[in-house]
Design an enzyme around this catalytic site. Structure first.
Site, PDB file in Angstrom:
ATOM      1  N   GLY A   1       0.862  -1.189   0.000  1.00 54.58           N
ATOM      2  CA  GLY A   1       0.000   0.000   0.000  1.00 54.58           C
ATOM      3  C   GLY A   1       0.896   1.235   0.000  1.00 54.58           C
TER       4      GLY A   1
ATOM      5  N   ARG B   1      -1.868  -8.483  -2.020  1.00 54.60           N
ATOM      6  CA  ARG B   1      -3.096  -9.132  -2.491  1.00 54.60           C
ATOM      7  C   ARG B   1      -3.227  -8.985  -4.002  1.00 54.60           C
ATOM      8  NH1 ARG B   1      -7.517  -6.544   1.244  1.00 54.60           N
ATOM      9  NH2 ARG B   1      -6.091  -4.896   0.707  1.00 54.60           N
TER      10      ARG B   1
ATOM     11  N   ARG C   1       1.045  -4.496  12.149  1.00 51.74           N
ATOM     12  CA  ARG C   1       0.200  -4.799  13.303  1.00 51.74           C
ATOM     13  C   ARG C   1       0.688  -6.092  13.927  1.00 51.74           C
ATOM     14  NH1 ARG C   1      -1.387  -0.426  13.456  1.00 51.74           N
ATOM     15  NH2 ARG C   1      -3.505   0.399  13.495  1.00 51.74           N
TER      16      ARG C   1
ATOM     17  N   GLU D   1      -0.393  -6.392  22.204  1.00 44.93           N
ATOM     18  CA  GLU D   1       0.330  -5.270  22.808  1.00 44.93           C
ATOM     19  C   GLU D   1      -0.593  -4.451  23.707  1.00 44.93           C
ATOM     20  OE1 GLU D   1       1.517  -3.437  18.967  1.00 44.93           O
ATOM     21  OE2 GLU D   1       0.241  -1.721  19.525  1.00 44.93           O
TER      22      GLU D   1
ATOM     23  N   HIS E   1       5.365   0.615  19.343  1.00 46.21           N
ATOM     24  CA  HIS E   1       4.365   1.114  18.385  1.00 46.21           C
ATOM     25  C   HIS E   1       4.501   2.630  18.168  1.00 46.21           C
ATOM     26  CE1 HIS E   1       0.152   0.107  16.610  1.00 46.21           C
ATOM     27  NE2 HIS E   1       0.716   1.092  15.929  1.00 46.21           N
TER      28      HIS E   1
HETATM   29  C1  DGY Z   1      -1.746   3.528  12.486  1.00 47.22           C
HETATM   30  O1  DGY Z   1      -2.015   4.662  12.103  1.00 47.22           O
HETATM   31  O2  DGY Z   1      -2.384   2.539  12.123  1.00 47.22           O
HETATM   32  C2  DGY Z   1      -0.591   3.399  13.404  1.00 47.22           C
HETATM   33  O3  DGY Z   1      -0.248   2.084  13.627  1.00 47.22           O
HETATM   34  C3  DGY Z   1      -0.906   4.109  14.709  1.00 47.22           C
HETATM   35  O4  DGY Z   1      -1.844   3.357  15.399  1.00 47.22           O
END
Ligand code: DGY
Length: 330
Positions: free
Chosen positions: A155, A178, A239, A268, A286
């Site tokens: 992306g 994908r 993630r 997390e 994060h």
């Molecule tokens: C997002 O913008 O998805 C980052 O991981 C911050 O949560």
């Protein structure tokens, strides 16, 4: 009387002030993470919520709050939102794409470089007072320049990482996604589409930037790690849950791959205890999008979405970045 909204996590005061101009705002100033019962209760009477990734909006929360109209997520990822449940109830969801792309890509690169060049591992050694002499093999790592960068998830952020790799560091860029990106973007990123096994086998540095969903859960587990080069690194800025952290810790301990850089974790802020035991992993909490300018831009975009989504401000009814725009047409 102004409509009421909940700011479910602490955020920049100037952004809360913008919201106060239109709404009666309740802010979670203590910044405690609400459990579901608390969230349901705090949402009573609120037509909008300013959320972050730690605020889970599901069917139960929605059914307990049928007055809720807009969920504005301050994140590009929205695996915390049950979007189909929101759409079915006419609740608009928004996120914050684009404004964080470049900062997040910068961080992905920083984490990959720290991992490949063993930056934190060697710093910990130095701080422990263990450094006594220069040695030819002290913390030798692997090169970034001229190596093969593999990107899983192509992306906006994946593309920004590809550009850095190809144009800044002379990397050969391969990706799996994908669907294939356009020829024009492939050419601009100097990136070549490959299947997933090829990506795993050929990457010197694997970067994970795909969204999390039921379908992408544990996309990289023991079987995938076994396909990677023993000299390879893996970086996850997407993630937690996309990588099987237990399997990764085992692979790192066995030196099945050289090292990993992780900004996100399954469950997390808990971190798998086995990851804390291995030295060849760089761990960060994060923070990939965490620059002052970018976090402020994300917060302002989430506020723009909330304001416009609830029918206020110059873009009334036209929030800039809806996730389920079909709700607006209903
Ligand atoms: C997002 O913008 O998805 C980052 O991981 C911050 O949560």
């Amino acid at each position: 009387m102004k409509p009421a909204v909940l700011v479910a996590r602490a955020v920049f005061p100037e952004v809360v002030e913008r919201l106060r101009h239109h709404f009666d705002v309740e802010v979670n100033s203590d910044d405690r993470i609400f459990n579901k019962a608390e969230l349901v209760e705090r949402l009573h009477g609120k037509v909008g919520v300013f959320a972050t990734g730690s605020v889970a909006i599901d069917a139960e929360v929605l059914d307990a709050n049928p007055q809720l109209k807009v969920v504005a997520n301050m994140a590009v990822g929205y695996d915390n939102l049950d979007v189909p449940a929101c759409t079915a109830r006419g609740v608009l969801c928004t996120n914050t794409p684009d404004v964080l792309t470049e900062s997040t890509a910068d961080f992905g690169f920083a984490l990959m470089m720290a991992t490949a060049r063993r930056v934190t591992e060697s710093e910990h050694y130095l701080r422990r007072g263990e450094w006594s002499k220069w040695s030819y093999d002290l913390f030798v790592g692997s090169d970034i320049h001229g190596s093969t960068l593999g990107i899983l998830g192509m992306g906006r952020i994946g593309q920004a990482i590809a550009r850095r790799g190809a144009h800044g560091f002379g990397m050969r860029v391969i990706y799996h996604n994908r669907s294939r990106i356009s020829d024009a973007i492939e050419a601009e990123c100097k990136a070549r589409y490959v299947d997933k096994p090829t990506l795993l086998r050929e990457s010197d540095h694997l970067m994970i930037v795909m969204p999390y969903s039921k379908e992408t859960h544990h996309s990289v587990g023991a079987a995938e790690l076994a396909m990677m080069k023993p000299t390879a690194t893996l970086t996850n800025i997407a993630r937690g849950g996309i990588v099987d952290d237990a399997a990764l810790a085992t692979a790192l301990a066995a030196r099945q791959i050289a090292a990993a850089g992780l900004d996100v974790f399954e469950g997390e802020p808990r971190v798998h205890p086995d990851l804390l035991k291995v030295s060849n992993v760089v761990l960060t909490p994060h923070i990939a999008s965490a620059t002052v300018a970018t976090r402020l831009a994300m917060a302002n975009l989430a506020a723009d979405n909330l304001i416009a989504g609830l029918g206020f401000g110059p873009r009334s009814g036209k929030p800039p970045t809806p996730i389920n725009p079909e709700v607006l047409r209903q």
